[in-house]
Write a protein that holds these residues in place. Structure first.
Motif, PDB file in Angstrom:
ATOM      1  N   GLU A 103       0.828  -1.207   0.000  1.00 15.74           N
ATOM      2  CA  GLU A 103       0.000   0.000   0.000  1.00 15.74           C
ATOM      3  C   GLU A 103       0.864   1.259   0.000  1.00 15.74           C
ATOM      4  N   PHE A 104       1.982   1.231   0.738  1.00 14.29           N
ATOM      5  CA  PHE A 104       2.886   2.386   0.783  1.00 14.29           C
ATOM      6  C   PHE A 104       3.479   2.641  -0.607  1.00 14.29           C
ATOM      7  N   ILE A 105       3.935   1.587  -1.272  1.00  9.10           N
ATOM      8  CA  ILE A 105       4.485   1.727  -2.616  1.00  9.10           C
ATOM      9  C   ILE A 105       3.421   2.259  -3.572  1.00  9.10           C
ATOM     10  N   ASP A 106       2.191   1.768  -3.438  1.00  7.54           N
ATOM     11  CA  ASP A 106       1.101   2.232  -4.295  1.00  7.54           C
ATOM     12  C   ASP A 106       0.806   3.706  -4.051  1.00  7.54           C
ATOM     13  N   GLU A 107       0.838   4.137  -2.781  1.00 10.09           N
ATOM     14  CA  GLU A 107       0.610   5.549  -2.458  1.00 10.09           C
ATOM     15  C   GLU A 107       1.682   6.432  -3.087  1.00 10.09           C
ATOM     16  N   LEU A 108       2.940   5.992  -3.031  1.00 13.30           N
ATOM     17  CA  LEU A 108       4.026   6.782  -3.614  1.00 13.30           C
ATOM     18  C   LEU A 108       3.905   6.821  -5.130  1.00 13.30           C
ATOM     19  N   SER A 109       3.464   5.735  -5.725  1.00 13.01           N
ATOM     20  CA  SER A 109       3.272   5.701  -7.180  1.00 13.01           C
ATOM     21  C   SER A 109       2.221   6.719  -7.605  1.00 13.01           C
ATOM     22  N   LYS A 110       1.122   6.776  -6.860  1.00  7.32           N
ATOM     23  CA  LYS A 110       0.064   7.735  -7.170  1.00  7.32           C
ATOM     24  C   LYS A 110       0.536   9.163  -6.953  1.00  7.32           C
ATOM     25  N   ALA A 111       1.265   9.379  -5.848  1.00  3.22           N
ATOM     26  CA  ALA A 111       1.703  10.736  -5.511  1.00  3.22           C
ATOM     27  C   ALA A 111       2.691  11.287  -6.537  1.00  3.22           C
ATOM     28  N   THR A 112       3.565  10.427  -7.065  1.00  3.12           N
ATOM     29  CA  THR A 112       4.560  10.877  -8.033  1.00  3.12           C
ATOM     30  C   THR A 112       4.040  10.870  -9.453  1.00  3.12           C
ATOM     31  N   GLY A 113       2.942  10.123  -9.681  1.00  2.85           N
ATOM     32  CA  GLY A 113       2.453   9.974 -11.033  1.00  2.85           C
ATOM     33  C   GLY A 113       3.280   8.999 -11.850  1.00  2.85           C
TER      34      GLY A 113
END
Length: 348
Positions: free
Chosen positions: A56-66
């Motif tokens: 979930e943390f990796i997914d959140e960072l992926s969304k935040a960075t685009g």
């Protein structure tokens, strides 16, 4: 009954630092808060976390960075050198073959469910990494990250510019497949049965090019990693609650979400261990209270605030109800270990 998969927090490696540099403190804090990780994970990365929380943390960072393939961005910077004694034990092996065997040997100290394996086909060898949660949307980025970490072992012995013969990825070919091949410097086969690095078998005897730390033993790894991840459900939840204490929000909803469970299933699993969420949370909070008192530098009021109490008197009453003595009399309590669980009793 299946235990939720757990992994060392050190597996985060350079991910939080990458996010800090590319997103800034506020965005990183928001991602950490959304998955329930305390800010100290930017530096400390100690203990164990649920794999679902890592995903979930990796997914959140992926969304935040685009960056849909954020794993490709940080893969070159991930290394077992960030894994403490675990990585030092692997990289202090005399040759590549022994290093990869060591990684197999101490994998249970890194993850409760991951494992690696060798396969040979004539002059070609492959080293596979088996990760749970392959169905999670973040899995491709997890796979890229795992490849980056394992490749750091190879490059310790074969040079920083070394590239595999081929890589197998156990997920569908992405739209940016060319970017993945450029990042790892080799052809990639997609939708394979396992995540694997293929290389000439003769390289297994390659001696290390970079001097690792001196002599590191399996026992050193065990001491640093507390003999491995929690191996029963209540201990996993207790570890989660200790994380929640640092974010001032002990919550049954957040604990269940971190393990990718519904509330009723989560509470039923605790009942199977003859515990309720309230009992376990009290155990964690009061255990932490005793640790803080024994520092000898904090007042009862400071500790009450640290543990989320609005009124120090409420904390004192809760402490007395739990231990039978006031917080100021904490030296009368002795901590003991019994059957792998923490417990306390009053000194004679």
């Amino acid at each position: 009954m299946n235990i939720p998969p757990i992994i060392s927090a050190k597996s985060l490696g350079a991910m939080p630092q990458f996010a800090l540099e590319h997103l800034g403190t506020r965005a990183l804090d928001r991602a950490l808060e959304r998955v329930g990780l305390p800010h100290r994970f930017i530096q400390a990365r100690d203990g164990y976390i649920p794999k679902h929380m890592l995903a979930e943390f990796i997914d959140e960072l992926s969304k935040a960075t685009g960056e849909q393939s954020i794993g490709l961005c940080w893969a070159p910077y991930l290394t077992v050198e960030d894994y403490g004694a675990w990585g030092a034990y692997v990289l202090s092996a005399p040759d590549l073959g022994e290093a990869l065997k060591r990684a197999q040997r101490v994998m249970p100290f890194h993850s409760s469910s991951d494992h690696t394996s060798f396969d040979f086909d004539g002059d070609l060898a492959s080293y596979s990494y088996h990760f749970m949660l392959t169905q999670h949307c973040a899995y491709p980025n997890i796979a890229y990250s795992a490849l980056g970490v394992v490749l750091s072992i190879f490059r310790h012995y074969l040079g920083s510019d070394w590239c595999p013969t081929r890589i197998h990825c156990d997920f569908a070919r992405p739209s940016n497949a060319d970017d993945a091949e450029a990042a790892f410097g080799c052809q990639i086969s997609w939708n394979t049965q396992r995540l694997a690095i293929l290389f000439p078998r003769e390289f297994l005897s390659s001696r290390r090019l970079i001097e690792g730390s001196g002599f590191v033993t399996v026992e050193d790894v065990a001491r640093e990693r507390m003999s491995g991840p929690p191996n029963n459900f209540s201990d996993i939840v207790a570890a989660l609650l200790r994380l929640q204490l640092e974010t001032d929000k002990i919550s049954v909803d957040n604990a269940a979400r971190a393990l990718d469970m519904g509330i009723r299933t989560f509470q039923r699993r605790l009942r199977d261990d003859n515990l309720s969420f309230r009992e376990l949370s009290n155990h964690v909070v009061m255990g932490r209270a005793l640790e803080l008192l024994r520092l000898g530098t904090l007042s009862v009021g400071m500790i009450a605030t640290e543990l989320g109490y609005n009124d120090p008197n409420n904390f004192s009453r809760a402490f007395r109800d739990w231990y039978g003595v006031k917080p100021t009399e904490h030296t009368a309590i002795k901590q003991v270990h019994q059957c792998g669980k923490q417990s306390w009793h009053l000194c004679n």
